[in-house]
Design a protein around this motif. Structure first.
Motif, PDB file in Angstrom:
ATOM      1  N   SER A  66      11.098  -9.397 -29.583  1.00  0.00           N
ATOM      2  CA  SER A  66      12.044 -10.338 -28.988  1.00  0.00           C
ATOM      3  C   SER A  66      13.327 -10.472 -29.804  1.00  0.00           C
ATOM      4  CB  SER A  66      11.398 -11.711 -28.783  1.00  0.00           C
ATOM      5  OG  SER A  66      10.402 -11.616 -27.774  1.00  0.00           O
ATOM      6  N   GLU A  67      13.350  -9.873 -31.005  1.00  0.00           N
ATOM      7  CA  GLU A  67      14.550  -9.893 -31.832  1.00  0.00           C
ATOM      8  C   GLU A  67      15.325  -8.578 -31.779  1.00  0.00           C
ATOM      9  OE1 GLU A  67      13.398 -10.999 -35.800  1.00  0.00           O
ATOM     10  OE2 GLU A  67      12.505 -12.895 -35.129  1.00  0.00           O
ATOM     11  N   ASP A  70      19.720  -8.798 -27.749  1.00  0.00           N
ATOM     12  CA  ASP A  70      20.198 -10.138 -27.417  1.00  0.00           C
ATOM     13  C   ASP A  70      20.982 -10.046 -26.119  1.00  0.00           C
ATOM     14  OD1 ASP A  70      20.863 -12.790 -27.469  1.00  0.00           O
ATOM     15  OD2 ASP A  70      22.485 -12.551 -28.928  1.00  0.00           O
ATOM     16  N   PRO A  72      16.743 -10.902 -25.267  1.00  0.00           N
ATOM     17  CA  PRO A  72      15.553 -10.073 -25.386  1.00  0.00           C
ATOM     18  C   PRO A  72      14.932  -9.690 -24.044  1.00  0.00           C
ATOM     19  CG  PRO A  72      15.004 -12.339 -25.869  1.00  0.00           C
ATOM     20  CD  PRO A  72      16.494 -12.286 -25.685  1.00  0.00           C
TER      21      PRO A  72
END
Length: 177
Positions: A66-67, A70, A72
């Motif tokens: 999820s990182e 951006d 995600p």
């Protein structure tokens, strides 16, 4: 026609539960090697984890999918924010080949071959016996390698989880055929 036009971006699954997937990446080979072996660079497309590049050396992969982009995208149901896996270096031949264990159930090999100004990266993931694992790992490698290729080319990637979800459907169709 460029070399990239001849590379199928989708992985193939052999009868012995071996996934093979390829990407043609902008060189030089030492740059790609760094993205495979340097934790800070690798975490930008796959997982963090310091490696001592000698046979039998243990290391830990830490995924934070999820990182990676951006935004995600939308994680699949049941996805956790972090996944940790213990691995061990099996073989290292800088800057051409790296093999490591995969959670004690198989192994992954990265092999690189120069093709003009580009590098053919072949990822071979062995012993993915369970269908559910195949349908997570196939699109996972595909999405992660797309992210690597984009990073190396300076392109803005699509949201990681949206890419993985789309690819999961593609792999379900391909692997059931």
């Amino acid at each position: 026609m460029s070399n990239a036009d001849t590379i199928d971006l989708y992985g193939t699954l052999a009868e012995d539960a071996t996934l093979t997937i390829r990407r043609l990446l902008p060189g030089p080979i030492d740059r790609i090697w760094s993205y495979l072996t340097d934790s800070d660079l690798r975490r930008q497309w796959l997982a963090a984890g310091e490696m001592d590049l000698v046979a039998d050396a243990p290391f830990t992969f830490t995924w934070r999918n999820s990182e990676l982009t951006d935004p995600p995208g939308t994680p699949p149901e049941g996805s956790t924010g972090e996944n940790i896996m213990e691995c061990r270096i099996v073989e290292v031949d800088p800057p051409k080949k790296l093999t490591f264990s995969w959670n004690g159930t198989g192994d992954v090999t990265f092999e690189m071959e120069p093709m003009g100004d580009e590098i053919l990266l072949t990822v071979t993931h062995r012993r993915i016996a369970e269908k559910t694992a195949q349908l997570a790992i196939g699109p996972g490698w595909h999405a992660h390698l797309d992210l690597l290729a984009g990073r190396l080319r300076g392109l803005e990637p699509e949201p990681f989880w949206d890419c993985w979800t789309r690819l999961r459907g593609d792999y379900a169709r391909r692997f059931s055929a």
